[in-house]
Every structure is written in C-alpha cells, then in structure tokens.
Write a protein that holds these residues in place. Structure first.
Motif, PDB file in Angstrom:
ATOM      1  N   TYR A  85      65.184  67.671  67.864  1.00 53.67           N
ATOM      2  CA  TYR A  85      65.491  66.928  67.561  1.00 53.67           C
ATOM      3  C   TYR A  85      64.878  66.793  66.213  1.00 53.67           C
ATOM      4  O   TYR A  85      65.592  66.477  64.828  1.00 53.67           O
ATOM      5  CB  TYR A  85      65.225  65.252  68.656  1.00 53.67           C
ATOM      6  CG  TYR A  85      65.178  63.928  67.340  1.00 53.67           C
ATOM      7  CD1 TYR A  85      66.907  63.965  67.346  1.00 53.67           C
ATOM      8  CD2 TYR A  85      64.467  63.225  66.589  1.00 53.67           C
ATOM      9  CE1 TYR A  85      67.068  62.987  66.724  1.00 53.67           C
ATOM     10  CE2 TYR A  85      64.943  62.368  65.978  1.00 53.67           C
ATOM     11  CZ  TYR A  85      66.328  62.014  65.774  1.00 53.67           C
ATOM     12  OH  TYR A  85      66.122  60.552  65.038  1.00 53.67           O
ATOM     13  N   ILE A  88      66.419  69.174  63.727  1.00 52.41           N
ATOM     14  CA  ILE A  88      68.474  68.792  63.564  1.00 52.41           C
ATOM     15  C   ILE A  88      68.642  68.914  61.768  1.00 52.41           C
ATOM     16  O   ILE A  88      69.537  69.773  61.121  1.00 52.41           O
ATOM     17  CB  ILE A  88      68.371  67.112  63.864  1.00 52.41           C
ATOM     18  CG1 ILE A  88      68.789  67.337  65.325  1.00 52.41           C
ATOM     19  CG2 ILE A  88      69.849  67.045  63.162  1.00 52.41           C
ATOM     20  CD1 ILE A  88      68.962  65.897  65.738  1.00 52.41           C
ATOM     21  N   ARG A 128      69.751  57.440  61.762  1.00 47.99           N
ATOM     22  CA  ARG A 128      70.597  58.388  61.635  1.00 47.99           C
ATOM     23  C   ARG A 128      70.190  59.315  60.598  1.00 47.99           C
ATOM     24  O   ARG A 128      70.039  58.997  59.871  1.00 47.99           O
ATOM     25  CB  ARG A 128      71.301  57.899  61.915  1.00 47.99           C
ATOM     26  CG  ARG A 128      72.998  58.498  61.011  1.00 47.99           C
ATOM     27  CD  ARG A 128      74.503  57.930  61.272  1.00 47.99           C
ATOM     28  NE  ARG A 128      74.541  57.658  61.971  1.00 47.99           N
ATOM     29  CZ  ARG A 128      75.997  57.054  62.247  1.00 47.99           C
ATOM     30  NH1 ARG A 128      76.707  56.703  61.538  1.00 47.99           N
ATOM     31  NH2 ARG A 128      76.116  56.612  63.284  1.00 47.99           N
ATOM     32  N   ASN A 791      75.301  71.929  66.656  1.00 50.48           N
ATOM     33  CA  ASN A 791      74.839  70.478  67.675  1.00 50.48           C
ATOM     34  C   ASN A 791      73.899  69.505  66.887  1.00 50.48           C
ATOM     35  O   ASN A 791      73.480  68.569  67.069  1.00 50.48           O
ATOM     36  CB  ASN A 791      73.736  71.414  68.454  1.00 50.48           C
ATOM     37  CG  ASN A 791      72.928  69.784  69.372  1.00 50.48           C
ATOM     38  OD1 ASN A 791      71.547  70.055  68.730  1.00 50.48           O
ATOM     39  ND2 ASN A 791      73.275  69.281  70.228  1.00 50.48           N
ATOM     40  N   CYS A 795      74.549  65.677  66.103  1.00 53.85           N
ATOM     41  CA  CYS A 795      73.052  64.577  66.321  1.00 53.85           C
ATOM     42  C   CYS A 795      72.235  63.943  65.323  1.00 53.85           C
ATOM     43  O   CYS A 795      71.805  62.747  65.161  1.00 53.85           O
ATOM     44  CB  CYS A 795      71.675  65.591  67.053  1.00 53.85           C
ATOM     45  SG  CYS A 795      71.555  65.872  68.566  1.00 53.85           S
ATOM     46  N   ALA A 798      74.844  60.711  64.572  1.00 56.93           N
ATOM     47  CA  ALA A 798      75.393  59.430  65.971  1.00 56.93           C
ATOM     48  C   ALA A 798      73.459  59.142  65.320  1.00 56.93           C
ATOM     49  O   ALA A 798      72.361  59.067  64.698  1.00 56.93           O
ATOM     50  CB  ALA A 798      74.319  60.170  67.213  1.00 56.93           C
ATOM     51  N   ALA A 800      69.860  57.565  66.554  1.00 60.29           N
ATOM     52  CA  ALA A 800      69.313  57.449  67.521  1.00 60.29           C
ATOM     53  C   ALA A 800      67.995  55.947  67.558  1.00 60.29           C
ATOM     54  O   ALA A 800      67.959  55.574  67.101  1.00 60.29           O
ATOM     55  CB  ALA A 800      67.371  58.404  66.729  1.00 60.29           C
ATOM     56  N   PRO A 839      71.104  60.993  70.627  1.00 56.26           N
ATOM     57  CA  PRO A 839      71.058  62.785  70.180  1.00 56.26           C
ATOM     58  C   PRO A 839      70.006  62.771  70.223  1.00 56.26           C
ATOM     59  O   PRO A 839      69.730  64.203  70.366  1.00 56.26           O
ATOM     60  CB  PRO A 839      71.006  62.439  68.365  1.00 56.26           C
ATOM     61  CG  PRO A 839      70.767  60.781  68.079  1.00 56.26           C
ATOM     62  CD  PRO A 839      71.760  59.687  68.883  1.00 56.26           C
ATOM     63  N   SER A 843      70.139  66.013  72.518  1.00 60.04           N
ATOM     64  CA  SER A 843      69.027  67.425  71.728  1.00 60.04           C
ATOM     65  C   SER A 843      68.897  67.953  72.810  1.00 60.04           C
ATOM     66  O   SER A 843      68.051  69.620  73.154  1.00 60.04           O
ATOM     67  CB  SER A 843      68.101  67.011  70.549  1.00 60.04           C
ATOM     68  OG  SER A 843      67.440  66.224  70.935  1.00 60.04           O
TER      69      SER A 843
END
Length: 872
Positions: A85, A88, A128, A791, A795, A798, A800, A839, A843
């Motif tokens: 994560y 990202i 986000r 990915n 992520c 979206a 978190a 996410p 992740s």
C-alpha cells in the motif's frame, strides 16, 4: 489436481542458478514495471541485501519504491503486509505520462479502545491517493410528491373545500413556472396544427370504422361484431396518427423546413458566435456493465472531435458507472486512465463508480447533478453507444444560448455501426423513414417535444429544480421508482414553462441498434413496463396536453399489440361461429323482418387496401424524398427501392412476432412478473438455434394450430390470415438467420441496405471504429491483483478506510486468504467487488500472490512463474 499443478510450477529453474527465491520473485516483479536500467539496478541492490525469503525481499522492494525505511513501508500500521500500500503512489507514477505522484503515503494511526472497537475515525483518516472526480460542490435536488393523481378526487376536494393531504401540494409550491418565456411564439400555430391532426385522425378513423361495419355480415349488430368494431376503431386511429405524422413530415422536408425549427435561431455555416466562457457544459455518459472497449472508443472519438472544434475548454466529460461486475470495474478504470494519459485529459475527463445503484440511470444522473451540477450551465447526456461530433455538441450549446427559454433540445440520432442482417435492415429503415416521422412529430409538438434520454442537451438549473423524480405513490406493480424517466422529465420541464425541442435536422448525432430481434425485445420489455407506469401521470396536475398525449402514445405503442391480438382472436371466433352454427336472421327482440347475413369480399379488399396504404405510403414517400435529394449514399435509386420492398416484407413478417411478445410484456407488467434490467449488448451478438427455439417455439406451435384450425373451418379464409400465422411458423429461422453477420455483410457488398454513414463514414464514426479495432483485451480482476501498475491504479482510486469495524476487516482478510489459496474464480462478484473497494486488502493480496509460499496455480501463471509448464 490443483496441488499437482502447483507442485509442477514450483520447480521452475532459476535464471542463473545463483539467485535466491526472494531475488527471483523480485526479478519477475520488476519485469512488469517500466524502469530505467539505473532504477532497476538500485532496486535489485536493495533486494539482494534482504533475507532469502520472497516475502521479506518483496517487502523491502516496496519499501524502496515508497522511499521509506523498514520492511513494512508504512508508519503506524497494524498489519505487516502494508508495504504494498505504501508503494502505490510510486507504482502509479510508472504509468506512461502519468501525473506527478503525491508524497509517499503513510497509513493513519488506528485507535482502538479497551473493548477492541475502533474509535471514531475523522474524515482525514479516509485516504484516496488518486483523484478521478472534481471536488464536490453539493447542491440540493429534491423530488417533490406527485400529489393526487386522480382528477375526480382533486375535483371533489376542491368542490367540498377539503384540504390536500400532507405533502400533496408540495410540488406545486416548489415548482413554479419560472421560465423566461413560458408560452413561446409557437402556441397559436401549434394549437391549429394539433386541431387539424385531431380532425384528420378522428374523421379518417370514423370513415374506416364505417366501411368495416359494411364488411361484417350483420353490420355490427351482434355483440361479437360490436367488439370487433370497437377494437378496429382504436387500432385504425392509432395507425392514422402515424400516417398523418408522416404526411406532415413529408411536406415539411419537401419544402425545406419549418418556421418554428429551433436550429434556425443560430445560422449554420460561416463564422459562428463564440460560446460564453461561463457556459460550461458537462458531457455525461451513464454506463452499467457495458462493453468497455466500445464505450471508451466512442467517448474518445467524441472528445477528439470536440478538440478539433477548438471548444474543448468549455466541456468536461464524466463516465458515471453503475457496473457491478469486478472485471468490468477494473477495465473501466484502466480505460479511463489510458484515455486521460493519451488525450492529456486529467482534470476534464472524469470517472465515478457509484457503489449503491439507486433508481438506475435517472438516479445516476441525479447523483451527478447533486454533486457537480452547479458547476455547469448545461449537461449533454450520452448513452453507452452514443457518438457525437464536436460540431453537433458546440451547436447544441449555441442553440441553448440563443434560446434562453429552452430547457431541453433533443437531437435525432442516426443509427449506424452494426453488421448483422437484422441491425442493417433496422439502420436502413431508421435512416430512410425516420426523418419523416421525426419531422412530423416536431410539426405537431413544437416546444412540447419528446426527450429520449440521450444525445440531448439539458439546461442544468431548471432540470435540478423541477425534474427530480419522486416514486409513484401507492402499491402494486405500477408504483415505486419510475423506470422510463425521459418522457417524465420532459413533461416536468415543460410544466415549469421551459420548452422541449427536437432538432431533427442537426447532423453529427449517432447511436447503435440492437443486433438482433431478441435483444431488441429485451429492451422493449423495460420500455413497456416504464410506459405503462408513466400513464399514471396522464392526469397529473399541471401537465401540458401534448405531454399527456405523449404518455398516451407511449402506452399505445405496446397496448396496441394485445388489442390487435384480441381483434384477430375475435375474427377467428366469428369465423367459427358462422361456420359451426346455424345463421341467425332475427337479431333484435320483436323484429318483424329478418336480417340476412351479407358477405362483401370486394369491400373487404378495399378496406384492406386502404389500411395497407396507411402503413406503406409513408415508406414510399420517404424513398421518393431521398431520390429527390440524392440516393447515391443509399446505393442508388434501384438498390434503394429494392431495399424498401425487402424491408416491407421483413417488417411484415416480424409484426406478428412482436405482437405476441408485446402482448406478453403487457400481461407481465399487469401481473407483476419479475423483470430483469440488463444492459443491451453493444456488439454483433448472434442468436443461437436453441435460444430461438426457447423464445419462439410456442409462437411456432400457435401458428400451426391457428392456421390448421382456420383451414379446417374455411380454407379460403386462411389466405387472409396467412401473413399472420405464416410469420409465426417461420419465426425461429427468421430470428436466427436475421441475427447473422455474414448475410448482413454480403448485402453490404452488394450495396443493399446502405446508408450514407457506411458509404462515407463521418470522422467521428471512423475514429470510433479505428479506436475499437486498436483496443487490447481489457484487464480483469485478476490483473488488478497481479499487475503492479494496474494494482496501484485500482488501489489509488479506492478509498482506504482503516477504521472499519474489526468484523468487517476480518471478513476482508478471509477473502484475501481465500483468493490466495483458491484462486480468483473462487470469489463471487460481490466478494471481488469488496476487495476492489478496499485498497488495504487489495494491496495485501497483491503482495501475497507475488511472495507467499503457497498460492493457487492461477496466480503463479499470472505472475509468470511456470507459465511454460502450464501451457504444455
């Protein structure tokens, strides 16, 4: 079996024989990142210093990507696998032409009370990392109650002085007439036109009914014949409306236009007036489980056309997704990102996925209006298969600017882009005959026209004030959320004084037809139920008479089918009665003289010819008009005429099939049978023999029994009924063969059923075809788990929410473990959708499939481990 495959895949030889398992895992991961040699060398140096295990090496790799220290890569994290994560933003930046990444993210601290529950999480703890929509600018858009829909009850309450029920008059107070010119300059002319239509329609129907009574043996004196005459009058009146609408359209097009035509307010050609910079326009495309490649190919062609017009800064584009299939959600997000990269569209091309699908398409549009509608003066609504040229879009804005009393301007989309035989015939008929009927509708309706829900421009402020749709009151199948929203929104817009126009002469608006008969009928079932619901608003307070007529014609478009079926049934019953029973000569009480049954075949032939003239003369006049204006785009006069005759036969064969289907749809609506709402296919879908037999088998059987019974009663009468029962008997092969692509393309090579958009495709359609042909296979949910960059995109887009309840987090963790050990196919669409919305969990699954010692064989294939063995 899975264990055996996994064992085979686990014995892949190392690249050099010296790399550790951790280095191997990281090397395969780095292969999927777009790295410079220097970047890769630095990352490999980091992983080489780590433990031999893939998990520790992969955590170190993500920590290096994130620019943080430690193995987790996330400060204050409560999970050891959140390093993926943390990376990202860095992985997202590796997309070509991606915008600069934000600072490396850190997970917010999670406070847990002594009982183990999460404390209240402030909004800033919901993170986000990527922005797909503009900042929220919320505005109220509140649906008001409909009030009492029964005019008799309203009259009784007014007469007795009883107060309205609570909330019943709320809409009347909240929706005043606030348009600058509520009457317009067309009301007097429109009144005379509509009175003329009424006289022509009623007079022609009365004359036809009189001749029908002369055909019947007892001239309408018996109850069975009375029922037939009543049905004949209704159906003949319905045919008469279409006939005189086409006649009006023919005269308008022949003389070159109508003085009330909305498009004449802004001259076309030359130097067009500049658009006011404050006239910002949102182009919105609601989609739900659509063909992603086709959607974004058409949207890209539209954006590029606007860009060529030089007015791109005036427009923002929104893809509003209601999709609930995980593979499609991933594909939509990837397609949006690619579109923004290639067109430099970040900041004016937006994507939003609505997790809770309320009120279908109308709810999707309302949700957009509440969030961002106040940012724009106008909104142009597209369907998933819509394509519009930049000239058309900018001209719609200029027409709105020149007509401040207009609330909606609807274009007349031209059908194109299909290859099946069925669709090409429908495209041909729509292109040849459609202009007559559309121009005729405009002639009668003027500023109280239709709105078809797409390829139209809407003035945002009155739409948000007046067009929010409250559920229809009461109980039963015709209560609740409105299904066919477009007619109702047009009626509400006009009720508030804003005009609704059809710019039927405006080019550059395109759509696609259903590829086959069954797919068209699936769409018709939705429309049938929606139009029957809308008829409850026929007597709603304040509606304009023309829009009351629109509600009535919407119902008759489907109710005419069971009425026609009933008329044919009564005709067969009358034949059986006269064949199997003794003729009755005294039909009235105390009748002195007998009534002799009379048969007049010549009158029946004359009436049949007159009815056929009403049905087919508009098509002949349409072809004549095309020939006058130039038939080169249709393959020439000869092929145009031949195509017309083939289309006439084809439509006559399909009419009885549609009659039975529409009759069943009406019955299903009244009986409350379940209706599934699915998006129509956007490709050349063909009908299989088994599906056709399931759908048409009962019709074939009915045609055989019906025809055999009539032949047994009176063989000569079968000739009159043969167009009906014969079409039902061949419905299965007709449905299958007409759905095929090969005959459609063969006829195109023979230049039959050609339309100008095929002979000389407009730039927007050419671009759509090119972009669609260049599209790669869309990614799936499994790709969103495995691919490092995809990915990161999913992520980052979206939100978190580390403060989720412990039970919810445990459920998501269980889904991660299940997907890891059993493969992506083990998850239901709803479960995969939950991971796409989380996410943190997604992740973690991403990190696990690249580094866990035990993973399902599908993940090993997707990560490139043992791909060769599996293919063998």
């Amino acid at each position: 079996m899975e264990l055996h495959i996994t064992a085979q895949l686990s014995i892949v030889p190392a690249r050099t024989g010296h790399e550790s398992p951790g280095a191997l895992a990281c090397a395969g991961y780095l292969d999927q990142l777009l790295l410079t040699p220097e970047q890769r060398q630095r990352l490999e140096a980091v992983t080489a210093q780590c433990d031999q295990q893939p998990r520790q090496a992969m955590q170190a790799l993500h920590a290096a990507l994130a620019g943080t220290s430690g193995t987790s890569g996330a400060s204050s994290a409560d999970h050891p696998d959140d390093s993926a994560y943390a990376s990202i933003a860095s992985r997202l930046a590796l997309f070509a032409a991606a915008p600069p990444p934000p600072p490396p993210p850190t997970l917010p601290a999670i406070d847990i009370d002594r009982a183990g529950r999460h404390s209240h999480q402030p909004r800033e703890n919901q993170r986000r990392l990527a922005t797909t929509t503009p900042p929220l600018n919320r505005t109220s858009m509140v649906p008001q109650p409909w009030g009492e829909l029964n005019p008799l009850i309203r009259w009784f309450r007014t007469l007795t002085g009883l107060p309205e029920r609570t909330g019943q008059d709320a809409r009347k107070r909240a929706a005043p007439i606030d348009a600058p010119d509520p009457r317009g300059n067309w009301q007097r002319g429109g009144l005379w036109r509509r009175l003329t239509l009424l006289v022509l329609m009623v007079g022609q129907s009365a004359l036809g009914t009189y001749f029908m009574s002369a055909v019947l043996p007892y001239h309408g004196a018996k109850p069975l014949e009375m029922g037939m005459l009543a049905l004949f009058a209704i159906l003949f009146c319905w045919v008469s409306v279409g006939f005189w609408t086409a006649m009006a359209g023919f005269l308008v097009l022949l003389r070159g236009g109508d003085r009330y035509l909305i498009s004449t307010h802004v001259p076309d050609g030359g130097v067009e007036p500049a658009i006011d910079p404050a006239a910002r326009t949102a182009i919105v495309m609601p989609i739900c489980n659509e063909d992603v490649c086709r959607v974004f190919a058409g949207l890209r062609a539209t954006i590029e056309s606007v860009q060529r017009s030089g007015e791109l800064p005036q427009f923002d584009f929104f893809v509003l997704s209601d999709s609930n299939e995980p593979d499609l959600l991933v594909a939509e997000l990837a397609a949006w990102n690619q579109l923004c990269q290639e067109l430099d569209g970040f900041g004016h091309i937006f994507y939003r996925h609505r997790q809770l699908r309320v009120k279908r398409k109308s709810g999707n549009i309302d949700n957009f209006c509440r969030r961002w509608g106040s940012n724009y003066r106008y909104m142009i609504v597209l369907d998933a298969d819509s394509v519009m040229s930049g000239h058309c879009l900018t001209r719609l804005v200029r027409l709105m600017e020149a007509n401040p009393g207009s609330g909606i301007i609807q274009t007349a989309p031209r059908a194109s882009g299909r290859d099946t035989l069925y669709a090409r015939i429908q495209q041909f008929s729509s292109r040849v005959y459609g202009p007559l009927f559309t121009a005729g509708m405009h002639y009668w309706q003027l500023g109280e026209s239709h709105y078809w829900g797409h390829n139209a421009i809407i003035r945002m402020a009155p739409f948000m004030r007046h067009c929010a749709l409250a559920p229809l009151p009461g109980r039963g199948v015709f209560a609740g959320d409105i299904l066919s929203h477009d007619f109702v929104e047009a009626a509400l817009m006009r009720r508030a004084g804003w005009a609704v126009w059809i710019a039927y002469d405006l080019p550059g608006s395109y759509e696609e037809m259903p590829p086959n008969l069954l797919d068209e009928l699936k769409r018709d079932r939705r429309w049938c139920h929606g139009n029957l619901m809308n008829f409850r608003l026929f007597m709603a307070q304040g509606m304009h008479p023309v829009h009351r007529t629109v509600f009535a014609t919407g119902v008759m478009a489907y109710l005419s089918a069971p009425l026609w079926f009933l008329f044919l049934g009564l005709s067969t019953s009358m034949l059986a009665t006269h064949t199997l029973t003794v003729p009755e000569y005294f039909t009235m009480p105390r009748q002195l003289f007998p009534t002799w049954p009379e048969w007049h075949p010549e009158k029946a032939v004359a009436l049949f010819s007159a009815t056929a003239t009403l049905l087919f003369l508009p098509k002949i006049l349409s072809v004549l008009l095309v020939c006058v204006q130039g038939a080169k785009g249709y393959g020439g006069v000869l092929r145009l005429t031949l195509g017309m005759f083939i289309e006439m036969v084809f439509s006559a064969l399909l009419a009885p099939v549609r009659m039975l289907f529409h009759s069943r749809f009406v019955a299903a609506a009244f009986l409350g049978w379940e209706m599934r709402w699915k998006s129509p296919p956007r490709d050349n879908a063909e009908t299989g023999w088994s599906e056709a037999l399931r759908k048409h088998g009962s019709q074939t059987l009915l045609g055989l029994v019906w025809g055999g019974g009539v032949y047994w009663l009176n063989p000569s009468y079968l000739l009159w009924l043969l167009p009906i029962v014969g079409a039902l008997v061949i419905s299965v092969p007709l449905s299958v063969l007409s759905s095929r692509v090969a005959p459609g393309r063969t006829l195109r090579r023979l230049r039959l059923f050609l339309i100008p958009e095929e002979v000389q495709p407009p730039p927007a359609l050419r671009a759509t075809t090119a972009h669609l042909a260049a599209s790669l296979a869309p990614p799936t949910f499994a790709d969103a788990v495995v691919d490092p960059r995809l990915n990161a995109l999913v992520c980052a887009c979206a939100t978190a929410r580390p403060g989720l309840p412990l039970t919810t987090r445990a459920q998501h963790a269980a889904l991660v473990d299940r997907a890891l050990l059993e493969g992506p196919d083990a998850l239901t669409p709803a479960q995969a959708g939950l991971l796409l919305q989380n996410p943190l969990a997604l992740s973690r699954l991403h990190l696990a499939v690249w580094s866990a010692p035990l993973v399902h064989a599908q993940w090993r294939v997707l990560t490139g481990k043992g791909r060769g063995q599996l293919m063998v």
